[in-house]
Design a protein around this motif. Structure first.
Motif, mmCIF file in Angstrom:
data_model
loop_
_atom_site.group_PDB
_atom_site.id
_atom_site.type_symbol
_atom_site.label_atom_id
_atom_site.label_comp_id
_atom_site.label_asym_id
_atom_site.label_seq_id
_atom_site.Cartn_x
_atom_site.Cartn_y
_atom_site.Cartn_z
ATOM 1 N N UNK B 73 31.438 40.283 28.494
ATOM 2 C CA UNK B 73 30.874 41.631 28.394
ATOM 3 C C UNK B 73 31.996 42.647 28.153
ATOM 4 N N UNK B 74 33.133 42.451 28.830
ATOM 5 C CA UNK B 74 34.239 43.399 28.678
ATOM 6 C C UNK B 74 34.759 43.408 27.242
ATOM 7 N N UNK B 75 34.860 42.223 26.652
ATOM 8 C CA UNK B 75 35.307 42.158 25.256
ATOM 9 C C UNK B 75 34.321 42.868 24.335
ATOM 10 N N UNK B 76 33.037 42.709 24.621
ATOM 11 C CA UNK B 76 32.020 43.358 23.785
ATOM 12 C C UNK B 76 32.174 44.876 23.827
ATOM 13 N N UNK B 77 32.681 45.392 24.949
ATOM 14 C CA UNK B 77 32.858 46.845 25.075
ATOM 15 C C UNK B 77 33.965 47.356 24.162
ATOM 16 N N UNK B 78 34.761 46.459 23.606
ATOM 17 C CA UNK B 78 35.772 46.887 22.634
ATOM 18 C C UNK B 78 35.133 47.409 21.344
ATOM 19 N N UNK B 79 33.848 47.111 21.168
ATOM 20 C CA UNK B 79 33.145 47.609 19.984
ATOM 21 C C UNK B 79 32.714 49.068 20.155
ATOM 22 N N UNK B 80 32.924 49.604 21.364
ATOM 23 C CA UNK B 80 32.439 50.953 21.673
ATOM 24 C C UNK B 80 33.571 51.966 21.508
ATOM 25 N N UNK B 81 33.352 53.037 20.768
ATOM 26 C CA UNK B 81 34.381 54.075 20.658
ATOM 27 C C UNK B 81 34.700 54.686 22.021
ATOM 28 N N UNK B 82 35.951 55.089 22.210
ATOM 29 C CA UNK B 82 36.335 55.806 23.423
ATOM 30 C C UNK B 82 36.655 54.934 24.616
ATOM 31 N N UNK B 83 36.756 53.625 24.418
ATOM 32 C CA UNK B 83 37.003 52.724 25.544
ATOM 33 C C UNK B 83 38.460 52.259 25.554
ATOM 34 N N UNK B 84 38.996 52.116 26.764
ATOM 35 C CA UNK B 84 40.297 51.480 26.948
ATOM 36 C C UNK B 84 40.026 50.176 27.696
ATOM 37 N N UNK B 85 40.240 49.048 27.019
ATOM 38 C CA UNK B 85 39.926 47.741 27.611
ATOM 39 C C UNK B 85 41.243 46.985 27.747
ATOM 40 N N UNK B 86 41.704 46.816 28.966
ATOM 41 C CA UNK B 86 42.996 46.154 29.164
ATOM 42 C C UNK B 86 42.778 44.754 29.737
ATOM 43 N N UNK B 87 43.293 43.774 29.060
ATOM 44 C CA UNK B 87 43.220 42.413 29.593
ATOM 45 C C UNK B 87 44.430 42.205 30.495
ATOM 46 N N UNK B 88 44.171 41.896 31.747
ATOM 47 C CA UNK B 88 45.265 41.783 32.727
ATOM 48 C C UNK B 88 45.794 40.358 32.783
ATOM 49 N N UNK B 89 44.888 39.419 32.895
ATOM 50 C CA UNK B 89 45.208 38.003 32.693
ATOM 51 C C UNK B 89 44.068 37.444 31.856
ATOM 52 N N UNK B 90 44.216 36.216 31.427
ATOM 53 C CA UNK B 90 43.242 35.636 30.510
ATOM 54 C C UNK B 90 41.805 35.792 31.027
ATOM 55 N N UNK B 91 41.025 36.631 30.358
ATOM 56 C CA UNK B 91 39.616 36.800 30.711
ATOM 57 C C UNK B 91 39.333 37.845 31.769
#
Lengths: 161, 640
Positions: B73-91
């Motif tokens: 779900x978090x990866x899918x949010x990368x499709x949304x403008x205005x989001x900062x999605x940081x992967x801290x460890x794998x997944x």
């Protein structure tokens, strides 16, 4: 948030009419009317109030059927139905299908409806929704009874009833 | 009813609007066979109604998620403008809306995690009240359960309740297909020990009025290494060499060195809609998860484990204009599994209740409502009563909110919306007023401007409010206390925003939002007092409000180009600057040196700075090529 979940349903209906109008345009290519009706305007009637009327009107301004201009007629009552190639019955008038049948009996009209079960009660084509996609039921007997012929390419895509 | 539905409608990705415009032209050229394969539900979402949405918001549909190849779900949010999605460890991810992250800077790692966005599943908050935010791996649902994700950017407490400070994310789950029996499955295997499984069975009965769906999900991922950075050694070490920070003992403190994420969940969804005026639904599920990331550091390592098990039940009803929702969640958390084994275990019970009613008065539509939330956390079952826990008690956070939303359309092109909400909190015992005033003006069918003025607040957390933890026995030195405060003022954000949405031509659509926010009442966790007792000096870390103000000014745009119905290109970016006023920077660190009898508080210097932790520019570019219905090629690059 419950509200948000309902939005798509609301919007879906608005868009559905556009698809229905495009499909009706397509049906006109796959159905053959008697020669007597192959000149003048190609008339699509809408019985009752439906958003499809606006979509059809928009379409009529830029499209033709077999070289004929498309004319959209609004029928507020069953008694007004006359002179059309295709008759779309709005959902609000669907309950009167038997009356509509009686009024148009024998006329070369492709009767199109949008309510479950109507293809078995007289409609030639009835729109249904399956897995989020628009499908249509086709009752070939109802088509032939009115002197119309349907191309096999259309019936192959239909849910035959 | 209809108007108020539209009133709170979330708009769709602007790109989709372009697609719709173009599709309308192309549809006449499609063969009948191609027409029969168009999904009207997703296509319809790309319609004019979404174009008129009054909020800065985006919807990601299951089809877009599937096309993108997102695995979470978090990866899918990368499709949304205005989001900062940081992967801290794998997944494992930390998800921010528009930034405002890591406030105050220079504090503990857990202050970098987002605590100011509200995440919900079907309107049920899934918020971590221990130290705020969302433990994404602990959500009971898998990606296969997601129908769509709705994201609202900007302060939205008045519409969605506490914690929707930078925005709200609502994950809508699927219902069973209109078939007597349906089954869906998705299995993925990948590098880094990745395996993901989603399975579901659905059934529609009684002319599709009754729908039942059960699902299960599973996800496993590896870190890619088995060592950890040790503050104690100043180097990477295996887990069994790094001491437990509470006992000083080495041992099996990192029991799963190779794992980054393990989760599994099972859910059941039932809905019954006997007629247009009644819609009842219930969902229930269980989950178990483990995540190993840089979520909460100790003085031994930046890495830690957290584990959760939980179960929930959520009941909703829409009955003749009334909307009611009641949910219950029971959880077990260990937020420092392994490394702080004696301190970090909690049981929690979270209850929510919400009731709203639609009142249609012609040109104006009103929606009054009442909302109650209660979160009970206890560590008494895990040695907490013996002064070994963070709380050493059972503590309750609750709030009751009253709200009124109004939608007024004085004439066709202008819409005015107001939402006002007052929440009474038990911790701190005070009232907070939040509001959203929204107006939209449609110049033409293709051009719309909107403006928003809003204020929102975060809720409180148990750790900030009730921490009562001691390091040491109180006699020998060092003796350090970590103390919460029940009287912390809640962080508040105000925002003024203007937006424009326009169909520039049949191929190109633009959505722009320009915003300015001001955030205050932020909290920090600092060594702030040197106390004296019979045995000498001792140190107190206290949670306290700051004089810090964060002012963010920025713009997010989303541009969509659809040269044909088969190709869709989308570019979106946020450009922003966040200025900090009254930032108290540590010039010297705290010194705890019992061997030499030295205990010193850090030296602080107050300054105004530009905040560096939120990127100045972030966004993405994506492209979809769908030559035929069953084939889609996706390419995307997101920078956050």
């Amino acid at each position: 948030m419950l509200l948000l979940t309902m939005v798509s349903i609301q919007v879906a209906w608005a868009q559905k009419e556009k698809y229905h109008s495009i499909l009706i345009y397509n049906f006109s290519k796959y159905v053959k009317w008697p020669d007597a009706q192959s000149s003048g305007n190609f008339v699509i009637g809408v019985l009752g109030n439906s958003k499809i009327e606006k979509e059809l009107t928009d379409m009529a301004s830029s499209k033709q059927v077999n070289g004929m201009s498309i004319e959209i007629k609004h029928f507020a009552a069953i008694s007004q139905i006359s002179g059309c190639h295709i008759l779309y019955v709005s959902q609000e008038e669907s309950a009167k299908i038997d009356e509509i049948q009686a009024r148009t009996k024998g006329q070369a009209i492709l009767l199109v409806t949008d309510k479950p079960g109507l293809a078995k009660r007289g409609a030639a084509i009835n729109f249904v929704e399956v897995d989020g996609k628009i499908k249509f039921e086709l009752n070939q007997q109802n088509v032939e009874n009115r002197g119309l012929k349907v191309a096999s390419s259309l019936s192959s895509l239909a849910i035959l009833v | 009813m209809k108007r108020i539905i539209v009133l709170f409608a979330v708009c769709l990705a602007v790109g989709q609007i372009t697609m719709a415009q173009d599709i309308e032209e192309d549809l006449f050229d499609l063969s009948l066979e191609e027409l029969m394969n168009i999904e009207i539900v997703s296509a319809s979402k790309k319609s004019e109604s979404s174009f008129k949405s009054p909020l800065s918001s985006t919807v990601v549909t299951k089809d877009e998620i599937m096309a993108s190849g997102a695995t979470t779900i978090e990866e899918a949010l990368r499709l949304v403008p205005g989001m900062v999605i940081r992967e801290e460890t794998n997944g494992n991810y930390d998800v921010h809306i528009r930034g405002n992250d890591n406030l105050p800077p220079g504090n503990y790692v857990f202050y970098s995690e987002n605590t100011m966005s509200l995440v919900m599943i079907d309107g049920r908050p899934v918020y971590n009240y221990i130290n705020g935010g969302t433990l994404w791996e602990s959500l009971p649902i898998g990606l296969g359960d997601v129908e769509r994700i709705e994201v609202v950017r900007g302060p939205s407490t008045a519409l969605y309740g506490p914690n929707a400070v930078t925005g709200a994310i609502n994950i809508i789950t699927k219902t069973a297909a209109d078939k007597s029996i349906s089954a869906n499955g998705n299995a993925q295997l990948g590098t880094m020990g990745t395996n993901i499984l989603d399975l579901s069975l659905g059934s529609s009965l009684m002319d599709d009025k009754l729908k039942i769906r059960v699902s299960g999900n599973l996800e496993n991922r590896d870190r890619g290494q088995e060592t950890y950075y040790s503050f104690y050694h100043g180097d990477y070490k295996t887990g069994d060499q790094i001491p437990d920070y509470t006992t000083g003992l080495v041992g099996n403190n990192f029991p799963n060195p190779s794992k980054s994420k393990e989760r599994k969940g099972a859910n059941a969804f039932i809905s019954y809609q006997p007629n247009d005026n009644v819609n009842l639904s219930m969902s229930s599920g269980v989950q178990e998860s483990l995540a190993q990331s840089v979520f909460m550091e100790t003085n031994m390592s930046p890495m830690s484990n957290r584990s959760t098990t939980s179960k929930y039940v959520d009941v909703k009803g829409d009955i003749y204009g009334f909307s009611a929702q009641i949910s219950h969640n029971t959880s077990y958390y260990n937020i420092l599994a392994g490394t702080g084994s004696q301190t970090s275990k909690f049981d929690s019970d979270i209850n929510t209740a919400n009731l709203e009613y639609d009142l249609n008065l012609g040109k104006i539509t009103l929606r009054p409502g009442i909302n109650y939330q209660q979160a009970v956390y206890s560590d008494l079952s895990y040695g907490g009563g013996e002064s070994r826990g963070y709380l050493n008690a059972e503590q309750t956070l609750s709030n009751i909110g009253y709200f009124l939303r109004a939608d007024y359309k004085p004439f066709e092109k202008l819409r005015l919306i107001a939402a006002i909400r007052n929440d009474h909190y038990n911790t701190p015992e005070s009232d907070y007023l939040s509001y959203q005033f929204i107006s939209t003006y449609n110049f033409t069918e293709s051009h719309m401007v909107r403006a928003v003025y809003s204020k929102a607040n975060r809720g409180s957390f148990v750790i900030d409010s009730y921490a009562n933890y001691s390091y040491g026995d109180g006699i020998t030195r060092p003796f350090i206390q970590y103390l919460g405060s029940e009287n912390l003022e809640l962080p508040v954000m105000t925002m003024i925003e203007v937006g424009y949405r326009g169909v520039l031509n049949k191929l190109l659509t633009l959505d722009v939002e320009i915003f300015h926010t001001e955030t205050s009442n932020l909290t920090s966790f600092e060594p702030t007092f040197l106390g004296v007792d019979n045995f000498g000096l001792h140190l107190i870390y206290a949670y306290d409000n700051l004089d810090l103000k964060a002012r963010q000014t920025g713009t997010t745009f989303s541009l969509n180009l659809a040269p044909s119905s088969k190709v869709q290109l989308k570019a979106y970016a946020t450009i922003q600057q966040t200025k900090l006023q009254n930032y108290d920077k540590e010039i010297t660190p705290v010194i705890i040196d019992p061997a030499n009898g030295i205990l010193e508080l850090p030296q602080i210097e107050r300054m105004d700075v530009v905040h560096k932790q939120t990127p100045s520019v972030f966004g993405g570019i994506t492209g979809n090529f769908r030559p035929v219905d069953k084939f889609n090629l996706f390419a995307g690059d997101c920078t956050t």
